[in-house]
Motif scaffolding. Structure first.
Motif, mmCIF file in Angstrom:
data_model
loop_
_atom_site.group_PDB
_atom_site.id
_atom_site.type_symbol
_atom_site.label_atom_id
_atom_site.label_comp_id
_atom_site.label_asym_id
_atom_site.label_seq_id
_atom_site.Cartn_x
_atom_site.Cartn_y
_atom_site.Cartn_z
ATOM 1 N N LYS A 14 0.664 -1.272 -0.030
ATOM 2 C CA LYS A 14 0.120 0.078 -0.094
ATOM 3 C C LYS A 14 0.777 1.269 0.119
ATOM 4 O O LYS A 14 0.621 2.362 -0.661
ATOM 5 N N MET A 15 1.925 1.372 0.828
ATOM 6 C CA MET A 15 2.727 2.404 0.722
ATOM 7 C C MET A 15 3.671 2.582 -0.599
ATOM 8 O O MET A 15 4.020 3.508 -0.725
ATOM 9 N N ILE A 16 4.033 1.367 -1.092
ATOM 10 C CA ILE A 16 4.691 1.427 -2.238
ATOM 11 C C ILE A 16 3.824 2.076 -3.305
ATOM 12 O O ILE A 16 4.145 2.872 -4.191
ATOM 13 N N PHE A 17 2.618 1.768 -3.390
ATOM 14 C CA PHE A 17 1.623 2.384 -4.232
ATOM 15 C C PHE A 17 1.452 3.859 -4.030
ATOM 16 O O PHE A 17 1.495 4.588 -5.020
ATOM 17 N N GLN A 18 1.243 4.286 -2.857
ATOM 18 C CA GLN A 18 1.168 5.638 -2.652
ATOM 19 C C GLN A 18 2.144 6.426 -3.122
ATOM 20 O O GLN A 18 2.118 7.396 -3.448
ATOM 21 N N THR A 19 3.438 5.774 -2.874
ATOM 22 C CA THR A 19 4.611 6.655 -3.251
ATOM 23 C C THR A 19 4.626 6.555 -4.708
ATOM 24 O O THR A 19 4.967 7.713 -5.389
ATOM 25 N N GLU A 20 4.665 5.640 -5.480
ATOM 26 C CA GLU A 20 4.453 5.710 -7.099
ATOM 27 C C GLU A 20 3.442 6.603 -7.550
ATOM 28 O O GLU A 20 3.697 7.207 -8.550
ATOM 29 N N ALA A 21 2.323 6.451 -6.747
ATOM 30 C CA ALA A 21 1.178 7.420 -7.253
ATOM 31 C C ALA A 21 1.596 8.829 -7.224
ATOM 32 O O ALA A 21 1.162 9.663 -7.991
ATOM 33 N N SER A 22 2.250 9.315 -5.907
ATOM 34 C CA SER A 22 2.779 10.518 -6.014
ATOM 35 C C SER A 22 3.769 10.915 -7.146
ATOM 36 O O SER A 22 3.691 11.988 -7.439
ATOM 37 N N LEU A 23 4.512 10.078 -7.239
ATOM 38 C CA LEU A 23 5.537 10.396 -8.366
ATOM 39 C C LEU A 23 4.684 10.433 -9.763
ATOM 40 O O LEU A 23 5.079 11.295 -10.259
ATOM 41 N N VAL A 32 -3.293 14.327 -14.699
ATOM 42 C CA VAL A 32 -3.858 12.973 -14.147
ATOM 43 C C VAL A 32 -4.991 13.448 -13.543
ATOM 44 O O VAL A 32 -5.136 14.306 -12.486
ATOM 45 N N MET A 33 -6.083 12.650 -13.605
ATOM 46 C CA MET A 33 -7.202 12.923 -12.853
ATOM 47 C C MET A 33 -7.060 12.200 -11.648
ATOM 48 O O MET A 33 -7.817 12.441 -10.701
ATOM 49 N N LEU A 55 -3.312 2.248 -12.118
ATOM 50 C CA LEU A 55 -4.296 2.508 -13.531
ATOM 51 C C LEU A 55 -4.352 3.998 -13.320
ATOM 52 O O LEU A 55 -4.787 4.717 -12.018
ATOM 53 N N ASP A 56 -3.663 4.864 -14.137
ATOM 54 C CA ASP A 56 -3.923 6.093 -14.186
ATOM 55 C C ASP A 56 -4.939 6.642 -15.046
ATOM 56 O O ASP A 56 -4.892 6.101 -16.286
ATOM 57 N N LEU A 57 -5.646 7.718 -14.800
ATOM 58 C CA LEU A 57 -6.774 8.162 -15.346
ATOM 59 C C LEU A 57 -6.315 9.529 -15.896
ATOM 60 O O LEU A 57 -6.087 10.505 -15.035
ATOM 61 N N ILE A 62 -4.394 14.476 -23.393
ATOM 62 C CA ILE A 62 -2.841 14.371 -23.231
ATOM 63 C C ILE A 62 -2.440 12.737 -23.222
ATOM 64 O O ILE A 62 -1.480 12.458 -23.172
ATOM 65 N N CYS A 63 -3.614 12.018 -23.514
ATOM 66 C CA CYS A 63 -3.438 10.627 -23.152
ATOM 67 C C CYS A 63 -2.554 9.873 -24.113
ATOM 68 O O CYS A 63 -1.614 9.217 -23.660
ATOM 69 N N ASP A 64 -2.598 10.253 -25.364
ATOM 70 C CA ASP A 64 -1.566 9.504 -26.347
ATOM 71 C C ASP A 64 -0.182 9.748 -26.128
ATOM 72 O O ASP A 64 0.826 9.026 -26.181
#
Length: 92
Positions: A14-23, A32-33, A55-57, A62-64
């Motif tokens: 969970k913490m690894i995800f939060q770090t990566e999501a912040s990056l 990023v939505m 999963l990045d929304l 900018i998606c492509d």
């Protein structure tokens, strides 16, 4: 044939995800939505492959461009530290 490693749940995922999501959010800013933790590592108390799936929304305009950048960056990750790319860009 590739061997699949499945391990007991690791609370650090969970913490690894939060770090990566912040990056991701820091790198892509307002494009990023949302960033979601998906896959088996997002489900507490089950065994999983030790790979954090995000999963990045993104806003459509900018998606492509971001998808191409992500695939380029993915190619810089050492082979033994990555799984196959599963990036997909869907229009909302």
């Amino acid at each position: 044939m590739r061997k699949v490693e499945v391990v007991p749940h690791n609370p650090a995922w969970k913490m690894i995800f939060q770090t990566e999501a912040s990056l991701v959010k820091e790198a892509l800013g307002e494009t990023v939505m949302a960033v979601h933790h998906i896959g088996s590592t997002a489900i507490p108390d089950i065994h999983a492959k030790p790979i954090i799936d995000l999963l990045d929304l993104l806003h459509n305009w900018i998606c492509d461009m971001v998808l191409n950048l992500m695939l380029f960056l993915f190619s810089a990750i050492p082979h033994e530290l990555r799984s196959s790319p599963k990036a997909e860009c869907k229009r909302l």
